[in-house]
Design a protein around this motif. Structure first.
Motif, PDB file in Angstrom:
ATOM      1  N   ASP A 185      15.945   6.121   6.694  1.00  0.00           N
ATOM      2  CA  ASP A 185      15.294   5.499   5.535  1.00  0.00           C
ATOM      3  C   ASP A 185      16.230   4.643   4.694  1.00  0.00           C
ATOM      4  OD1 ASP A 185      12.892   6.616   6.258  1.00  0.00           O
ATOM      5  OD2 ASP A 185      13.139   8.379   4.980  1.00  0.00           O
ATOM      6  N   ASP A 186      17.491   4.981   4.655  1.00  0.00           N
ATOM      7  CA  ASP A 186      18.448   4.236   3.828  1.00  0.00           C
ATOM      8  C   ASP A 186      19.375   3.336   4.634  1.00  0.00           C
ATOM      9  OD1 ASP A 186      17.459   5.464   1.528  1.00  0.00           O
ATOM     10  OD2 ASP A 186      18.769   7.202   1.805  1.00  0.00           O
ATOM     11  N   SER A 187      19.219   3.320   5.944  1.00  0.00           N
ATOM     12  CA  SER A 187      20.136   2.517   6.762  1.00  0.00           C
ATOM     13  C   SER A 187      19.386   1.555   7.676  1.00  0.00           C
ATOM     14  CB  SER A 187      21.049   3.438   7.580  1.00  0.00           C
ATOM     15  OG  SER A 187      20.272   4.325   8.376  1.00  0.00           O
ATOM     16  N   VAL A 188      18.782   2.050   8.725  1.00  0.00           N
ATOM     17  CA  VAL A 188      18.149   1.200   9.742  1.00  0.00           C
ATOM     18  C   VAL A 188      16.844   0.585   9.243  1.00  0.00           C
ATOM     19  CG1 VAL A 188      17.184   1.178  12.072  1.00  0.00           C
ATOM     20  CG2 VAL A 188      19.244   2.503  11.596  1.00  0.00           C
ATOM     21  N   VAL A 189      15.984   1.382   8.620  1.00  0.00           N
ATOM     22  CA  VAL A 189      14.671   0.888   8.202  1.00  0.00           C
ATOM     23  C   VAL A 189      14.771  -0.312   7.256  1.00  0.00           C
ATOM     24  CG1 VAL A 189      12.530   1.477   6.991  1.00  0.00           C
ATOM     25  CG2 VAL A 189      13.484   3.060   8.685  1.00  0.00           C
ATOM     26  N   PRO A 190      15.611  -0.285   6.219  1.00  0.00           N
ATOM     27  CA  PRO A 190      15.711  -1.482   5.366  1.00  0.00           C
ATOM     28  C   PRO A 190      16.179  -2.724   6.127  1.00  0.00           C
ATOM     29  CG  PRO A 190      16.722   0.401   4.274  1.00  0.00           C
ATOM     30  CD  PRO A 190      16.402   0.831   5.674  1.00  0.00           C
ATOM     31  N   GLN A 191      17.046  -2.551   7.108  1.00  0.00           N
ATOM     32  CA  GLN A 191      17.510  -3.690   7.890  1.00  0.00           C
ATOM     33  C   GLN A 191      16.385  -4.259   8.753  1.00  0.00           C
ATOM     34  OE1 GLN A 191      21.210  -2.905   9.973  1.00  0.00           O
ATOM     35  NE2 GLN A 191      21.938  -1.669   8.266  1.00  0.00           N
ATOM     36  N   ILE A 192      15.556  -3.385   9.318  1.00  0.00           N
ATOM     37  CA  ILE A 192      14.415  -3.848  10.112  1.00  0.00           C
ATOM     38  C   ILE A 192      13.404  -4.551   9.211  1.00  0.00           C
ATOM     39  CG2 ILE A 192      12.439  -3.103  11.498  1.00  0.00           C
ATOM     40  CD1 ILE A 192      14.279  -0.895  12.627  1.00  0.00           C
ATOM     41  N   VAL A 193      13.154  -3.979   8.048  1.00  0.00           N
ATOM     42  CA  VAL A 193      12.230  -4.598   7.089  1.00  0.00           C
ATOM     43  C   VAL A 193      12.725  -5.996   6.713  1.00  0.00           C
ATOM     44  CG1 VAL A 193      11.355  -4.457   4.715  1.00  0.00           C
ATOM     45  CG2 VAL A 193      11.282  -2.442   6.194  1.00  0.00           C
TER      46      VAL A 193
ATOM     47  N   ALA B 144       0.821  -1.214   0.000  1.00  0.00           N
ATOM     48  CA  ALA B 144       0.000   0.000   0.000  1.00  0.00           C
ATOM     49  C   ALA B 144       0.861   1.273   0.000  1.00  0.00           C
ATOM     50  CB  ALA B 144      -0.916   0.001   1.219  1.00  0.00           C
ATOM     51  N   ARG B 145       2.180   1.092   0.065  1.00  0.00           N
ATOM     52  CA  ARG B 145       3.130   2.202   0.105  1.00  0.00           C
ATOM     53  C   ARG B 145       2.850   3.158   1.263  1.00  0.00           C
ATOM     54  NH1 ARG B 145       6.357   1.619  -4.132  1.00  0.00           N
ATOM     55  NH2 ARG B 145       5.596   0.775  -6.076  1.00  0.00           N
ATOM     56  N   GLU B 146       2.447   2.579   2.394  1.00  0.00           N
ATOM     57  CA  GLU B 146       2.205   3.367   3.608  1.00  0.00           C
ATOM     58  C   GLU B 146       3.525   3.563   4.348  1.00  0.00           C
ATOM     59  OE1 GLU B 146      -0.668   1.341   5.998  1.00  0.00           O
ATOM     60  OE2 GLU B 146      -2.175   1.309   4.418  1.00  0.00           O
ATOM     61  N   PRO B 147       3.662   4.669   5.071  1.00  0.00           N
ATOM     62  CA  PRO B 147       4.897   4.874   5.841  1.00  0.00           C
ATOM     63  C   PRO B 147       5.021   3.814   6.939  1.00  0.00           C
ATOM     64  CG  PRO B 147       3.306   6.619   6.294  1.00  0.00           C
ATOM     65  CD  PRO B 147       2.725   5.772   5.204  1.00  0.00           C
ATOM     66  N   LEU B 148       6.228   3.303   7.118  1.00  0.00           N
ATOM     67  CA  LEU B 148       6.450   2.254   8.117  1.00  0.00           C
ATOM     68  C   LEU B 148       6.714   2.825   9.502  1.00  0.00           C
ATOM     69  CD1 LEU B 148       8.715  -0.156   6.048  1.00  0.00           C
ATOM     70  CD2 LEU B 148       6.239  -0.253   6.418  1.00  0.00           C
ATOM     71  N   PHE B 149       7.504   3.885   9.565  1.00  0.00           N
ATOM     72  CA  PHE B 149       7.877   4.467  10.842  1.00  0.00           C
ATOM     73  C   PHE B 149       7.678   5.978  10.804  1.00  0.00           C
ATOM     74  CE2 PHE B 149      10.540   0.638  10.332  1.00  0.00           C
ATOM     75  CZ  PHE B 149      10.071  -0.095  11.416  1.00  0.00           C
ATOM     76  N   PRO B 150       6.412   6.415  10.874  1.00  0.00           N
ATOM     77  CA  PRO B 150       6.170   7.860  10.818  1.00  0.00           C
ATOM     78  C   PRO B 150       6.828   8.560  12.005  1.00  0.00           C
ATOM     79  CG  PRO B 150       4.095   6.620  10.990  1.00  0.00           C
ATOM     80  CD  PRO B 150       5.210   5.640  11.019  1.00  0.00           C
ATOM     81  N   GLY B 151       7.411   9.726  11.735  1.00  0.00           N
ATOM     82  CA  GLY B 151       8.039  10.500  12.797  1.00  0.00           C
ATOM     83  C   GLY B 151       9.490  10.145  13.051  1.00  0.00           C
ATOM     84  N   ILE B 152       9.998   9.133  12.382  1.00  0.00           N
ATOM     85  CA  ILE B 152      11.401   8.765  12.541  1.00  0.00           C
ATOM     86  C   ILE B 152      12.146   9.273  11.312  1.00  0.00           C
ATOM     87  CG2 ILE B 152      13.017   6.856  12.741  1.00  0.00           C
ATOM     88  CD1 ILE B 152      10.814   5.391  14.290  1.00  0.00           C
ATOM     89  N   VAL B 153      13.135  10.116  11.549  1.00  0.00           N
ATOM     90  CA  VAL B 153      13.825  10.814  10.463  1.00  0.00           C
ATOM     91  C   VAL B 153      15.284  10.357  10.391  1.00  0.00           C
ATOM     92  CG1 VAL B 153      14.487  13.090   9.597  1.00  0.00           C
ATOM     93  CG2 VAL B 153      12.341  12.815  10.831  1.00  0.00           C
ATOM     94  N   GLY B 154      15.757  10.153   9.155  1.00  0.00           N
ATOM     95  CA  GLY B 154      17.174   9.923   8.940  1.00  0.00           C
ATOM     96  C   GLY B 154      17.607   8.480   8.808  1.00  0.00           C
TER      97      GLY B 154
END
Length: 173
Positions: A56-64, A44-54
């Motif tokens: 997107d290219d490091s921690v978030v892909p690893q958590i995903v 659905a291309r919804e935001p995964l972690f709203p309010g968390i900045v910086g």
């Protein structure tokens, strides 16, 4: 997911609900639940972690990747690096409501009850067994593990009478 006042109230209603498929709730682990809901959010291309900045290219892909592969992970970092905020945001990947047998202390699965009280209740009342629900927020508990935290703080106090009734496997010499 139906509104709270439209949720199935008995085991029979639960079995016929399209939102709480019996086969799914019988076999699905929390990791399966997180994975399925993450995939739905990604599609659905919804935001995964709203309010968390910086991140997107490091921690978030690893958590995903960890959630998709159903792996455990540890968040390490200095104070103020959004570790707690990320964990709290992960609760949004839990189902909105999880059914359990009403009145059960351990909130037993209605399809596969493990406590004697619930097994007896289902045997006695069958499809009329009452159902209650846990919200995703009720399923998440946060406890900061600082050096002064004891095991009792995490799991509760141990009743010495019940502990005495448990067979001893290991004995001190």
């Amino acid at each position: 997911m139906p509104a709270a006042h439209l949720l199935p109230q008995t085991l029979a209603e639960l079995r016929t609900s399209p939102h709480f498929a019996e086969a799914c709730l019988k076999t699905r682990s929390v990791k399966d639940e997180l994975r399925r809901n993450l995939i739905a959010r990604l599609r659905a291309r919804e935001p995964l972690f709203p309010g968390i900045v910086g991140y997107d290219d490091s921690v978030v892909p690893q958590i995903v990747n960890a959630v998709l592969s159903k792996q455990n992970f540890i968040l390490l970092g200095l104070r103020g690096q959004a570790k707690s905020r990320i964990l709290r945001a992960l609760t949004a990947l839990l189902d909105e409501r999880l059914p359990y047998i009403a009145g059960c202390e351990i909130r037993d699965n209605p399809y596969l009850p493990i406590c004697k009280r619930c097994r007896d209740l289902v045997a006695e009342q069958g499809d009329a067994t009452p159902i209650a629900y846990l919200s995703r927020d009720e399923r998440y508990v946060e406890k900061l593990a600082t050096p002064d935290v004891t095991v009792a703080d995490l799991i509760g106090d141990l009743d010495p009478i019940k502990a005495r009734a448990v067979p001893r496997i290991f004995r001190a010499n």
